[in-house]
Design a protein around this motif. Structure first.
Motif, short mmCIF file in Angstrom:
data_model
loop_
_atom_site.label_atom_id
_atom_site.label_comp_id
_atom_site.label_asym_id
_atom_site.label_seq_id
_atom_site.Cartn_x
_atom_site.Cartn_y
_atom_site.Cartn_z
N LEU A 161 20.56 32.19 -68.01
CA LEU A 161 21.99 31.87 -67.97
C LEU A 161 22.39 31.41 -66.58
CD1 LEU A 161 24.86 31.82 -69.15
CD2 LEU A 161 25.09 34.20 -68.42
N GLN A 162 21.89 32.12 -65.58
CA GLN A 162 22.24 31.76 -64.20
C GLN A 162 21.79 30.34 -63.88
OE1 GLN A 162 20.26 33.27 -60.47
NE2 GLN A 162 21.89 34.76 -60.68
N LYS A 163 20.55 30.02 -64.28
CA LYS A 163 20.04 28.67 -64.04
C LYS A 163 20.87 27.63 -64.78
CE LYS A 163 15.63 27.89 -64.37
NZ LYS A 163 14.24 27.95 -64.83
N SER A 164 21.15 27.93 -66.05
CA SER A 164 21.91 26.97 -66.86
C SER A 164 23.31 26.78 -66.30
CB SER A 164 21.98 27.48 -68.30
OG SER A 164 22.67 26.57 -69.11
N LEU A 165 23.93 27.89 -65.94
CA LEU A 165 25.29 27.85 -65.40
C LEU A 165 25.33 27.01 -64.13
CD1 LEU A 165 28.04 29.25 -66.00
CD2 LEU A 165 27.36 31.05 -64.42
N CYS A 166 24.44 27.32 -63.21
CA CYS A 166 24.45 26.62 -61.91
C CYS A 166 24.05 25.16 -62.07
CB CYS A 166 23.52 27.33 -60.93
SG CYS A 166 24.08 28.99 -60.49
N HIS A 167 23.03 24.91 -62.89
CA HIS A 167 22.59 23.52 -63.05
C HIS A 167 23.67 22.68 -63.71
CE1 HIS A 167 20.00 20.11 -63.50
NE2 HIS A 167 20.23 20.08 -64.79
N ASN A 168 24.32 23.23 -64.72
CA ASN A 168 25.38 22.46 -65.39
C ASN A 168 26.55 22.21 -64.46
OD1 ASN A 168 23.83 22.37 -67.65
ND2 ASN A 168 25.03 23.84 -68.83
N ILE A 169 26.82 23.16 -63.55
CA ILE A 169 27.88 22.94 -62.56
C ILE A 169 27.52 21.76 -61.68
CG2 ILE A 169 28.95 23.91 -60.47
CD1 ILE A 169 28.91 26.63 -61.92
N ILE A 170 26.25 21.71 -61.26
CA ILE A 170 25.79 20.57 -60.45
C ILE A 170 25.95 19.28 -61.24
CG2 ILE A 170 23.79 19.48 -59.36
CD1 ILE A 170 22.73 22.28 -58.76
N GLN A 171 25.49 19.30 -62.50
CA GLN A 171 25.53 18.08 -63.31
C GLN A 171 26.96 17.61 -63.52
OE1 GLN A 171 22.66 16.32 -64.27
NE2 GLN A 171 21.97 17.78 -62.75
N GLN A 172 27.88 18.56 -63.74
CA GLN A 172 29.28 18.17 -63.91
C GLN A 172 29.83 17.59 -62.62
OE1 GLN A 172 31.41 18.17 -66.59
NE2 GLN A 172 29.55 18.53 -67.76
N ALA A 173 29.38 18.18 -61.48
CA ALA A 173 29.88 17.69 -60.19
C ALA A 173 29.45 16.25 -59.93
CB ALA A 173 29.38 18.59 -59.06
N ILE A 174 28.29 15.86 -60.45
CA ILE A 174 27.83 14.48 -60.22
C ILE A 174 28.11 13.59 -61.42
CG2 ILE A 174 26.02 15.22 -58.64
CD1 ILE A 174 24.01 14.69 -60.91
N SER A 175 28.84 14.13 -62.41
CA SER A 175 29.06 13.34 -63.63
C SER A 175 29.90 12.11 -63.36
CB SER A 175 29.74 14.20 -64.71
OG SER A 175 31.02 14.62 -64.28
N VAL A 176 30.76 12.18 -62.34
CA VAL A 176 31.57 11.00 -62.01
C VAL A 176 30.67 9.83 -61.63
CG1 VAL A 176 33.22 10.04 -60.36
CG2 VAL A 176 33.59 12.33 -61.29
N SER A 177 29.70 10.11 -60.73
CA SER A 177 28.81 9.02 -60.31
C SER A 177 27.87 8.63 -61.44
CB SER A 177 28.01 9.43 -59.08
OG SER A 177 27.25 10.58 -59.34
#
Length: 1785
Positions: free
Chosen positions: A597-613
Motif C-alpha cells: 500500500l505504501q509503495k502504491s500510495l507513494c508511486h501514484n502520488i508521484i504519477q499524479q504529480a507528473i500527470s500534467v506533463s
C-alpha cells in the motif's frame, strides 16, 4: 456531606460515561483506569485572585475524587507556578485519597508572574522521574494537566515539546483570557481532544465531565499502547547443516529463551526442521513456561538424512504457514501479536521458494533469513531484505532486538521520499464488528503506513476520521506538523464501536476535512488522497458519496478486511481498481499490505504529480494522428442521473482537446441513444474545437430504455455517409458509453462495424455487462469498465493513447532493447505475461532494417543475450524468438546486467547511436547490486531508459535506473503490465519533447527535371516529396505547398495557395511529369522568389516560415550565377534546404543553403533519397518550430548559485538557460532576457534591457561565476521584483516570465514574495533539482503545471524544449478578458474596400470570441466613422456573445474621409453610465481604434486622446496598411504596448491573438501589496448629479469577512448606513452586496446609493471585518451636483479652444441643430415602427438607414471618385455627435 459526595460521585460517573447511541457501555471509562501517573500543573499567578484560586482547588478535588487512587493504581502529583515553579507534592507523596484530598485543601496561593515554560521544565526534572514516584519504566501512562489563565512570560514551545517527548500526554486547560495559541503549543495534538477552554473559574466545574471523559479514555488507550508487546516466533532449521552449526543453533535457542520472557502469556516459540519434508519439534502452543522450553531445546536433535536427500524449502515454508501460524497451533496473530519466522538454511532449495515466501510475507509474517551455506540471492527472495544474516552464534543480540521491537518499522522508500507533497486522510471504520483486538492491528497498520511518509507541515499532511454510526474527526490536516507526535497519537486512537455508515464518513471528510480551513492545500495544487479502511458492508449509500468525493478532486484508496464487500470497495475507489483497491481476509494480513500500500500510495502520488506533463506528452504525441473520424455513441437512457450525463459530456469535451479538430484532420460526431438512436451532430457538422464544445454542452438527455444493438446498427451507414472521398480511407473510431445491459443483441451489429474497419471502444459504467462490452469492442484491451461516471476522465488518456499509439511509431527509427528479469522469484505464468507484454509493444512498432530494431537480454545473477539489434529485421522473427525464451532462475543483479548490455547500443554491435535508442528494464524485485552508476553511464550515452517494477521491485532503484519519475512505472502484479502496453509503446516512440510535425510553413519544392533523371529516379523524387508532405500538417492556415519543376527553364506546377488539403497535394505530386533539359539551377532559384509573395499564397507578412527545398542530381549548368539568387532568397527571409543526389555538387549545395550545413543533405543514390525524408523533416520541423517569434516578452532567470551545487552541475544549469534562450527571438521589441543569481545574497548579472542580441546574452551567461553560500529564495524573489518594472527595463504590458532554478530548500519564506510577484502579472516557473522542497516549488510557481521536480541536473536537458514552449505559450497567460467595457471605433472611410471591411469584421469577431460576454462580464459597443462618427450599438444593448457577433456581421461601411480626432471626441460620452459604462464599478474602459490611413483632422488628435486617458479610458490603436504610426502612438498615449500595426488586412485577421493577450492583461484587476487587502490605496472621487444613483465596487485581495459594512466617515456605529453578515442587504436608499473570489484572488463589496441628494456629498467607507482585531476597508468620496444643462464631447478643462472660436462654433452648431431637426422629421416618421429595437439585431433590417447603400454609393466606392459619404440619417445613437456636421458642409 455524604449527600454532596454521593451527588458528586454520580456526576463523575456521568462524566466518565463514553459512547454513542448505538453503544451503551457496561461500565464507565474511568472505572477501566487502573493505573496512571497524573501531575496537575496549576497557574498561581497574581492575575487569578484568591477566590478564583479556591475554585481551581475545588475543580481539582472534583476530578481526583472520580479516580481510583492507590500506590499500584492512580498516583497524583501537584505543582503550582508563577514566577517560579513550586513543588506542592510528588507522585510518591500521597498514595490514598484520605491523605491526598486534605493536601489539596491546604496548598497555598503563591502569586507572581506567569512563567509556564520554566514550570514545564520543572515537571520533567522533578516530577516525571523514578525518584519522584513516576512509573514510566513500568509502562504506566504519564499524564500532565496544565491549568492557566494568561500569557506566559517565557518561551513555552521548547519546554512543552520536551515534556511531550518525555512520553507525557499533556492536557491544556485555558481559563478566561488564556492565550489559545500558547495552549495549542502546550497540549498534545489534536487540540480538539487535549485542549479545553472555559470563560471563567466560576464555570470551571463544567469542565469536570469533559476532562474526566477524555482523560480516562486517553489513560486507557495509552496503557494499551505501552503494555509490553510479545510475539510468536517459529524457527525452521535445515536438517543438513553441519553438526557444529546445528549445535550453534541449539545454543542460540537456549540463549534466546534464557534472555527473554517466554511463556504462554509472553513470547511463544515453535520449532521445526526440514529436508525433503518437515519434522515438527514443537508447536507454538506446546509449552507454558521457560523451563519447559529449555528442556525441549535440550532434546532437539538433528535428523539423519539420506545421501543427496533433497532440501525442499519451498514446501517446508508452505507446511509451516499452514501448521504453525494458525490459532489452533497457538499463533496469536488474531490478537495482534507479531509473527516471526526464522529460517536457517545450509544450501539453496531444491524446489521453488518464491510462491510460498510471497504467501508468508503477504500474511504479515516477518521473515528472518540466516545462511549456513545458502546463497544470499535466495535469502533475499525468502526473507525481509533488512533481516538477512550470515553466521549463527553471534546473532543472538540482533534477534532479540528484532523480537522485542514493538513492530517492524517501515523504512522510507525512494518513491515515498519523492512523493513528499500530499494531503492524505485515513477514513477508518471503528464499528462494533471489528473488536478491540482487531482495532489494535488497525492502529499498528496506520502507524506503519504513516511512519513511511514524509510528515511535516510543508510535505505530507495527514488527517484521520473514525466512523461507525457517524463520523468523528480525530486528526485534521492541520493538526500535526511533527511526525513523532502524530505517530504517538495514532497509538492511542480511541475505539468506540457501533454501526457502519461509510457514505456518511466520506461526506464528512469532503465537507469538513478536505477544506482549506482545516489544512487542505488543494488550491495550491497539492494532491488530495483518502484511504478508507473498512471491514463490512456499509449501511448507507456509498456510491454517491464516493463519486462526490472523487469529483471534489480526491483520489480514493479502499482497503477491505474480512467481510468487506468487494463490489462496494470498487464503487468507492478511484480508477483503475487494481491500483486503488486492496482486500485481505483477516486483520492479521493487514501487516502484509503495509509495504504494497505504501509503495502504491507513494508511486501514484508521484504519477499524479507528473500527470500534467504526461498529458502534455500525450497531446504532443497525438499530433501524429493527423486524420481520424471519431464518433461517440452515448447512452441516453433514464437510468443515468443528470450529474452522470454531465460527466459524460465533460469526458467528450476533454477528449477532443487532444486532437486537431478540422475537416482535413480529426472530425468528431455524437449519437445518443435510448430506445432508439438519435444523431446529435455528424462528422461534418463542426470544424473547430470551440463550436464542438458548445454543441457537446448543448446535448440534452431524453431518457428511455437501453437498445445498444439498434444504436450500433445505426452507426455503420453513418460512417459511410460522412466519407469525404471513397479512395481515401481515414482511421475510423467509435467510442460507446453505456451504463446498463442492452435489451437487444449487440454481437452481430458490433461485428459488422469492426468488419467495416471501424475500431470500437466499449466503456461500461455502473450496471453495464462486462461480457457484453467485450462483444461490442471485440478486444479486451479496448474494453473499459468503471463504477461511476466521474471515473470516465481517468480512462480518457488510456483510450487516447491507444488511438494515438497506432500511428506514433510510424516513420521513427528506434533501437529498442528489453532487459527482462528472469530470476527465480518470477512465477512461470508471470514470466509468460512479461513475454506477452514485450510482444504487444513490439507489435505496435514498424520493424525493419531502416525502421525499428529490437534486442532482448535476460538477466538474473547472470546475463543472457537472446538477440541483438542486427539479428532480426521482421516482426515475425522477433516474436518467435521471444516465444522461445526460457526462464533462467537465480538472483537479481540489475546493475551488472545494465553494464553488460551497454555495448549493444554501439555501432560495432548493431546499435545506431545517431538514432533514438531506448532501454526498457522489467524487474520484479530488489537488485542485489548497485544500479545507480551503471544506469547513469548508459543514459550519458544518450540512451533513454524506462524502468518497470512489479511486485517487490524497489522503487528507489527504479528511479535510479530511469533517471526520471516520468519513465518509471511501479505495478502491484504482472497482470498490470497489460494496462501499460499502449502507454509504454507511446512513450517509447514519442520523440521525447522533439518537434513532432511541421505545423505552419510555406514550402516550395524546386525539383530538378533535367535529362539525367530517369523515370525511375523521378519516381524516387516524388516518393521523397510525398513523404515530406505526410510529415506535415497541411491546411490553409497550417502548412502550404507549391512545386516548381526546372531543367533549362523553370515552371510553376502549383502555387502555395492552390491546395488546402494533404490529399490534394499528394495527388498533385503524383501527377508530376519531368520536363527534361539542362540543369539551370540559378535561373530556377531566381524564378522562385516571386512565388513566395502574397499573390501566390505566401505568408511572410504573417511571419510564417518560408522554405525552399531544392532537389537536384547534378552540377548546375549556370553555376557562375548561383550566388546572387541564393543571397536574394535569404535576404527575403527564405530558408533554402539543398538536397543533392548522386552527381550533385556539394559545394553548390552549400552555396544555395547559405553555408548552413544543417540544411545541406546528400545521398549517393535515388533509393536512399526515398528514406532521407526522416532526417530532412526533423530539421525542417525544428526550423519551423513556433517558438517565441510572435510573442514579445520579458524573461528573467533566477538561478541558485549556492555552495551545494557542483561546478559541473552549475555548468549544466548555464547550458540549460542558453538552450532555452536560443529558441527565443531576442530583441528590444521581441524577447528581453535578464539573469540574477542567488545564494545567501543576490547578484544581478544583467537586467532585462541590458542586451539586445542573443550573442551578447549567451556570452554574459558563459561569463557567470558561482557565488556559493546558502539558499534564500524568498529574499531573492523580493529583490528581483523591481526588475520587471518599466524604470528597470521591464515591460509590464507584455508577457513577463520568471524561471527559478534551485537544488535545495529555501532557508527563508517564499510564499508571500512569490504571491506578490505573481500579483504583478509575472508568470513564475519553478524548477527544483535533487533535494528541492516541492511544497516551496508550488508556493513559488502558484500552480503544479508550472512546477518541475527533477532528480538531478542532467534531467534539465529533457526540459529544455518543453519549457521553451511553455514560456511562449499564450494559454499559460491570462485566458480571457473577464470583465471590461470595450468600444470598437472602426474606420469606414472610402479607402476601405468591401473585402478589407470584412477583414476588420473578422478581427472584431475574433476579439469578441476571446472574451466572456455578459451583462456582468464584458460588454461591447461599436462606432463606425468616416467624415462623421456613428454609434451602431452601445455597451448596454447586448448581453450575449451571439448577439454581439450577429450585430458585427450586419455592419456596413459608411464611406468618407478619416476624421479620427472627431470620432475620438464623440466616443467619450458612450462610456458613461447611461450608455452602459461601468467606470464607477471600476470596470476597465477600453476603446479599440482600427484605421487604415492618415488622419484628416490630425491637428485635433491630441486633445480627445488626452481627454479619454483623463477619464480612465485605455486606447488600443490598431493600424493597417497606410496608417500613420506616429498618430497611432498619440492615440495610445505613447504606450507602445497598446499600438499594433500590420501592413495588410489579411494579417489583421490574425492580429487578434496579440491584441487579446495585451487586452486580457490590461483588464486584470490590479492587486494591492499591503496588509489590508485593498486594491487601491488612494481615495477615488466620483461625481454624480442629483436624483441619480451610484454603485461602487470595493475590491479586496483574498479576504473573507464575516461582517460587511457601508458607512460614512470613520465608520463609528452612528455612521453605519447598512451592514450584513450575509452576502447582501438593503436599507432604504443604501445597498450592499458581497462577491467572494470573483476574479483570481479578488473579492468585491458593491455599495450603492439611489436618489442622490446634495447632502449625500462626503466621504464613505466600505469595510470587511474578519474578527475583533482585524478588518479591511476602502474609502471613496462622492460629490453630488445639480444636473448639467449642456453636453460636451469631452471635459472643458481639457479644451484649448479660444472664446471666439467657441462662440462661432456655438452659432454654427445651433444652426445645424435646427437644420437637423427639420430634415429629420420625415425620416423619423418613416422609421416610427422601428423605434423599439429587437433583442437580436436582424441581419438586414436593423441598421437599414446606416448600412444599405444604393448603387451610386457602391460606384463611388469602387471608382474612388468622391471622398464624401452619402447623406443618410440614422436612427442609432447619433445625436451627441451631430455637433460636428458643419465640418462636412
Amino acid at each position: 456531606m455524604e449527600g454532596r459526595r454521593g451527588l458528586l460521585l454520580s456526576l463523575i460517573m456521568a462524566a466518565c460515561f463514553y459512547g454513542n447511541a448505538a453503544q451503551i457501555m457496561p461500565q464507565s471509562e474511568c472505572a477501566k483506569v487502573t493505573v496512571a501517573d497524573i501531575v496537575f500543573l496549576v497557574d498561581g499567578s497574581s492575575s487569578i485572585g484568591i477566590d478564583n484560586f479556591t475554585l481551581a482547588r475545588d475543580f481539582l478535588k472534583s476530578v481526583i475524587t472520580g479516580l481510583d487512587i492507590g500506590p499500584d493504581k492512580v498516583r497524583i502529583g501537584l505543582a503550582q507556578y508563577s514566577d517560579e515553579p513550586h513543588q506542592e507534592f510528588l507522585l510518591k507523596d500521597h498514595m490514598d485519597k484520605s491523605s491526598l484530598l486534605p493536601a489539596l485543601d491546604e496548598f497555598p496561593y503563591r502569586t507572581g508572574n506567569t512563567a509556564t515554560g520554566k514550570a514545564m521544565d520543572f515537571l520533567v526534572k522533578q516530577y516525571f522521574t523514578e525518584e519522584a514516584g513516576s512509573r514510566a519504566k513500568e509502562r504506566v501512562p504519564q499524564i500532565a494537566v496544565v491549568i492557566t489563565n494568561g500569557d506566559s512570560a517565557d518561551d513555552i514551545v521548547a519546554p512543552a515539546k520536551s515534556l511531550r517527548q518525555h512520553g507525557v500526554i499533556v492536557f491544556g486547560i485555558g481559563v478566561g483570557q488564556a492565550n489559545l495559541m500558547e495552549l495549542k503549543a502546550i497540549a498534545n495534538r489534536p487540540s480538539e481532544r487535549f485542549l479545553l477552554t472555559i470563560d471563567s473559574y466560576q464555570a470551571l466545574q463544567r469542565l469536570t465531565e469533559g476532562l474526566l471523559q477524555t482523560l480516562c479514555i486517553s489513560v486507557e488507550d495509552q496503557r494499551q499502547a505501552l503494555e509490553e508487546k510479545f510475539a510468536d516466533i517459529v524457527f525452521l532449521v535445515d536438517s543438513a547443516v553441519s553438526v557444529q552449526e546445528f549445535q550453534q543453533i541449539r545454543t542460540l535457542l537456549t540463549r534466546l529463551v534464557n534472555q527473554m520472557n517466554f511463556g504462554a502469556s509472553a513470547y511463544r516459540l515453535g520449532l521445526a526442521q526440514y529436508a525433503r519434508d518437515v519434522r515438527v519439534e514443537f508447536l507454538l502452543k506446546a509449552h507454558q513456561t521457560k523451563e519447559v522450553y529449555l528442556s525441549a531445546i535440550r532434546l532437539f536433535r538433528q535428523r539423519r538424512l539420506q545421501p543427496y536427500e533433497a532440501r525442499n524449502l519451498g514446501s517446508a515454508l508452505e507446511y509451516v504457514y499452514a501448521n504453525f501460524f494458525t490459532s489452533e497451533a497457538g499463533s496469536r496473530a488474531d490478537q495482534g501479536y507479531q509473527q516471526h519466522l526464522v529460517i536457517v538454511t545450509g544450501k539453496d532449495s531444491d524446489d521453488p521458494v518464491y510462491r510460498a515466501s510471497h504467501l508468508i510475507k503477504s500474511s504479515g509474517i516477518n521473515v528472518v533469513g540466516m545462511s549456513a551455506g545458502a546463497s544470499l540471492s535466495e535469502l533475499r527472495i525468502i526473507a525481509n531484505p533488512a533481516y538477512i544474516y550470515t553466521g549463527v552464534i553471534t546473532i543472538v543480540p540482533t534477534l532479540r532486538a528484532i523480537f522485542e521491537a514493538e513492530k517492524v518499522e517501515a523504512t522510507l522508500t525512494g518513491d515515498c521520499k519523492a512523493a513528499n507533497v500530499a494531503d492524505i486522510v485515513f477514513i477508518v471504520d471503528e464499528s462494533g464488528s471489528i473488536g478491540t483486538a482487531n482495532f489494535k492491528m488497525v492502529r499498528t497498520f496506520l502507524h506503519s503506513i504513516v511512519s513511511g511518509l514524509e510528515i511535516s507541515w510543508a510535505k505530507v499532511r495527514v488527517g484521520i476520521v473514525m466512523y461507525s454510526n457517524g463520523a468523528s474527526p480525530q486528526v485534521y490536516l492541520d493538526s500535526f506538523d511533527d511526525k513523532s507526535e502524530l505517530l504517538n497519537f495514532i497509538k492511542i486512537l480511541p475505539y468506540r464501536g457501533g454501526g457502519t455508515n461509510t457514505g456518511a464518513a466520506l461526506n464528512y471528510a469532503r465537507d469538513n476535512v478536505f477544506i482549506k480551513a482545516r489544512g487542505s492545500r488543494k488550491e495550491q495544487g497539492v494532491q488530495q488522497v483518502a484511504v478508507v479502511i473498512t471491514d463490512g458492508k456499509s449501511q448507507d449509500d456509498v456510491s454517491t458519496a464516493a463519486a462526490d468525493l472523487r469529483r471534489a478532486g480526491v483520489t480514493i484508496y479502499a482497503i477491505g478486511v474480512k467481510e468487506a464487500n468487494k463490489a462496494l470497495l470498487d464503487q468507492m475507489a478511484s480508477y483503475p481498481h487494481n491500483k486503488h483497491v486492496f482486500n485481505v481476509d483477516n486483520f492479521e494480513k493487514l501487516k502484509g499490505l503495509e509495504l504494497s500500500l505504501q509503495k502504491s500510495l507513494c508511486h501514484n502520488i508521484i504519477q499524479q504529480a507528473i500527470s500534467v506533463s504526461r498529458r502534455s506528452s500525450i497531446k504532443e504525441g497525438c499530433v501524429k494522428t493527423e486524420e481520424a473520424d471519431i464518433f461517440f455513441l452515448i447512452d441516453n437512457s433514464g437510468s443515468i442521473f443528470p450529474t452522470d450525463f454531465q460527466d459524460m459530456k465533460n469526458f467528450i469535451t476533454e477528449f477532443i482537446h487532444t486532437f486537431r479538430i478540422s475537416p482535413e484532420h480529426v472530425r468528431i460526431g455524437v449519437v445518443k441513444y435510448a430506445d432508439s438512436p438519435q444523431l446529435e451532430f455528424d462528422l461534418a457538422r463542426y470544424s473547430d474545437t470551440k463550436s464542438l464544445e458548445k454543441a457537446i454542452e448543448g446535448i440534452k438527455q431524453i431518457g428511455g430504455g437501453t437498445k445498444t444493438g439498434r444504436a450500433l446498427e445505426y452507426m455503420g451507414p453513418l460512417f459511410d455517409r460522412t466519407v469525404v472521398t471513397p479512395d481515401h480511407k481515414v482511421p475510423e473510431y467509435l467510442v460507446v458509453i453505456t451504463d446498463g445491459k442492452s435489451s437487444d443483441q449487440v454481437k452481430v451489429p458490433a461485428e459488422k462495424l469492426r468488419a467495416q474497419g471501424i475500431i470500437v471502444y466499449a466503456i461500461g459504467v455502473k450496471s453495464a455487462d462486462p461480457d457484453e462490452l467485450e462483444k461490442i469492442s471485440g478486444n479486451p484491451k479496448r474494453t473499459f469498465f468503471v463504477n461511476n461516471f466521474d471515473a470516465l476522465r481517468s480512462i480518457k488518456d488510456d483510450i487516447i493513447t491507444d488511438i494515438c499509439s497506432q500511428d506514433i511509431c510510424k516513420d521513427i527509427p528506434v533501437d529498442l532493447l528489453f532487459l527482462v528479469d528472469s530470476s527465480g522469484s518470477i512465477d512461470p505464468e508471470d514470466y509468460k505475461t512479461m513475454k506477452d507484454f514485450m510482444k504487444s509493444v513490439i507489435s505496435r512498432s514498424m520493424i525493419g532494417r531502416d525502421e525499428v530494431h529490437v534486442g532482448v537480454m535476460q538477466f538474473s545473477s547472470i546475463q543472457q543475450l537472446e538477440f541483438s539489434f542486427n539479428r532480426y529485421y521482421s516482426k515475425y522473427e522477433i516474436l518467435s524468438a521471444i516465444d522461445n525464451m526460457n526462464q533462467i532462475g537465480g538472483g537479481t543483479e540489475t546493475g551488472a546486467a545494465i553494464t553488460a548490455l551497454s555495448q549493444y547500443f554501439d555501432p560495432d554491435q548493431g546499435g545506431r547511436p545517431d538514432m533514438r535508442q531506448r532501454l526498457v528494464v522489467i524487474t520484479d524485485g530488489e537488485s542485489q547490486d548497485e544500479v545507480k552508476a551503471p544506469a547513469a553511464a548508459l543514459r550519458a550515452k544518450g540512451v533513454v531508459v524506462f524502468a518497470i517494477g512489479v511486485m517487490e521491485a524497489n522503487t528507489t532503484q527504479l528511479l535510479e535506473i530511469s533517471g526520471s519519475p516520468e519513465r518509471m512505472y511501479a505495478e502491484r502484479d504482472f497482470d498490470a503490465l497489460k494496462d501499460l502496453e499502449s502507454h509504454v509503446a507511446f512513450e517509447l516512440c514519442d520523440p521525447e519533447r522533439d518537434c513532432k510535425r511541421t505545423e505552419k510553413a510555406d514550402i516550395i519544392f524546386l525539383v530538378d527535371g533535367s535529362t539525367s533523371i530517369t523515370l525511375q529516379k523521378f519516381r524516387s523524387m516524388q516518393k521523397f516529396m510525398k513523404s515530406v508532405v505526410r510529415e506535415t500538417t497541411v491546411g490553409k492556415e497550417l502548412t502550404r505547398f507549391g512545386v516548381i519543376l526546372y531543367s533549362t527553364n523553370p515552371q510553376s506546377i502549383f502555387t502555395l495557395k492552390h491546395y488546402d488539403s494533404k490529399r490534394q497535394v499528394l495527388k498533385a505530386i503524383d501527377a508530376l511529369k519531368s520536363p527534361y533539359g539542362d540543369t539551370y539551377t540559378s535561373r530556377a532559384l531566381a524564378y522562385t522568389l516571386d512565388y513566395f509573395n502574397q499573390d501566390n499564397g505566401g505568408r511572410a507578412a504573417l511571419r510564417v516560415p518560408q522554405i525552399l527545398m531544392v532537389i537536384t542530381d547534378g552540377d548546375a549548368t549556370d553555376r557562375s550565377s548561383l550566388v546572387a539568387p541564393s543571397v536574394a532568397l535569404r535576404d527575403n527571409g527564405i530558408s533554402v534546404f539543398s538536397i543533392g543526389v548522386e552527381g550533385a555538387n556539394k559545394t553548390q549545395l552549400e552555396v544555395m543553403a547559405g553555408g548552413d550545413k544543417s540544411k545541406v543533405f546528400y545521398v549517393d543514390n535515388f533509393e536512399a533519397l526515398e528514406y532521407l525524408y526522416k532526417t530532412v523533416t526533423h530539421v525542417l520541423c525544428n526550423s519551423t518550430k513556433p517558438v517565441c517569434k510572435d510573442i514579445p516578452g520579458d524573461l528573467l532567470f533566477l538561478v541558485d548559485s549556492s555552495g551545494s551545487i557542483d561546478p559541473e552541475e552549475y555548468k549544466t544549469m548555464k547550458d540549460f538557460m542558453k538552450s532555452v534562450i536560443s529558441r527565443s527571438m531576442i530583441g528590444r521589441d521581441e524577447v528581453q532576457v535578464g539573469v540574477m543569481q542567488f545564494s545567501s545574497f543576490r547578484k544581478l548579472e544583467f537586467p532585462l534591457d541590458r542586451y539586445n542580441s542573443k550573442d551578447e546574452i549567451l556570452s554574459a551567461i558563459n561569463n557567470m561565476r558561482q557565488i556559493g553560500g546558502g539558499s534564500d529564495i524568498g529574499a531573492a524573489i523580493t529583490a528581483l521584483s523591481q526588475y520587471f518594472d518599466p524604470d528597470r527595463g521591464g515591460r509590464p504590458d507584455m508577457r513577463q516570465r520568471l524561471v527559478v532554478i534551485t537544488d535545495g530548500e529555501s532557508q527563508d519564506e517564499v510564499k508571500v514574495p512569490a504571491a506578490a510577484l505573481r500579483a504583478k502579472g509575472v508568470v513564475v516557473f519553478a524548477i527544483g533539482v535533487r533535494e528541492a522542497n516541492t511544497t516551496q516549488l508550488l508556493e513559488i510557481s502558484g500552480s503544479p503545471e508550472r512546477m518541475y521536480a527533477e532528480r538531478d541536473f542532467d534531467a534539465l536537458k529533457d526540459l529544455e524544449s518543453h519549457l521553451a514552449l511553455e514560456l511562449c505559450d499564450p494559454e499559460r497567460d491570462c485566458k480571457k478578458t473577464g470583465k471590461a467595457d470595450i468600444i470598437f471605433l472602426v474606420d469606414g472611410s472610402t479607402s476601405i474596400t468591401l473585402q478589407k471591411f470584412r477583414s476588420m469584421q473578422k478581427f472584431m469577431k475574433s476579439v469578441v470570441s476571446e472574451t466572456t460576454v455578459g451583462k456582468e462580464l464584458t460588454r461591447f459597443g461599436v462606432f463606425l466613422y468616416s467624415t462623421n462618427p456613428q454609434s451602431i450599438f452601445t455597451l448596454k444593448q447586448y448581453d450575449s456573445k451571439r448577439q454581439v457577433l450577429k450585430a458585427i456581421d450586419a455592419l456596413k461601411s459608411p464611406f468618407g474621409d478619416t476624421y479620427t480626432g472627431r470620432a475620438l471626441a464623440c466616443t467619450l460620452d458612450y462610456f458613461n453610465q447611461d450608455n452602459g459604462g461601468r467606470a464607477a464599478l471600476r470596470v476597465p474602459q477600453i476603446l479599440m481604434v482600427i484605421t487604415d490611413g492618415d488622419v484628416t483632422d490630425r491637428s485635433s488628435l491630441v486633445e480627445p486622446s488626452v481627454a479619454l486617458r483623463d477619464n480612465g479610458i485605455t486606447v488600443f490603436s490598431i493600424g493597417v496598411e497606410g496608417a500613420n504610426k506616429a498618430q497611432l502612438e498619440v492615440m495610445a498615449g505613447g504606450d507602445k504596448s497598446k499600438v499594433f500595426y500590420v501592413d495588410n488586412f489579411e494579417a489583421l485577421e490574425n492580429l487578434y491573438k496579440n491584441v487579446t493577450h495585451v487586452l486580457c492583461n490590461s483588464t486584470k484587476p490590479a492587486l494591492w501589496d499591503g496588509n489590508t487587502g485593498l486594491i487601491n490605496a488612494q481615495t477615488p472621487i466620483f461625481t454624480e448629479k442629483v436624483g441619480g444613483k451610484i454603485t461602487y465596487a470595493c475590491s479586496f485581495l483574498s479576504f473573507s469577512g464575516s461582517r460587511k459594512i457601508f458607512c460614512k466617515e470613520e465608520c463609528e456605529e452612528k455612521d453605519i448606513l447598512v451592514e450584513t453578515t450575509g452576502d447582501r442587504a438593503q436599507r432604504g436608499r443604501y445597498g450592499i452586496r458581497y462577491e467572494g473570489e470573483v476574479y483570481e484572488s479578488s473579492s468585491f463589496l458593491y455599495v450603492s446609493i439611489t436618489n442622490l441628494t446634495k447632502s449625500d456629498s462626503g466621504r464613505y467607507r466600505c469595510r470587511l471585518d474578519r474578527n475583533v482585531s482585524s478588518s479591511a476597508h476602502k474609502d471613496i468620496e462622492i460629490r453630488v451636483e445639480d444636473a448639467p444643462t449642456t453636453c460636451q464631447p469631452f471635459p472643458a478643462s481639457a479644451s484649448t479652444l479660444t472664446t471666439a472660436a467657441k462662440a462661432v462654433q456655438l452659432y454654427v452648431r445651433l444652426t445645424l441643430v435646427v437644420i437637423f431637426i427639420v430634415s429629420s422629421a420625415a425620416v423619423l416618421i418613416f422609421f416610427r415602427r422601428r423605434a423599439s429595437k429587437a433583442e437580436d439585431p436582424p441581419v438586414e433590417a436593423e441598421y437599414l438607414n446606416v448600412t444599405e447603400a444604393n448603387p451610386v454609393h457602391e460606384e463611388l466606392r469602387e471608382d474612388r471618385q468622391s471622398r464624401s459619404p452619402p447623406v443618410e440619417m440614422s436612427a442609432v445613437h447619433n445625436l451627441p455627435c451631430s455637433q460636428f456636421a458643419e465640418d462636412s458642409v
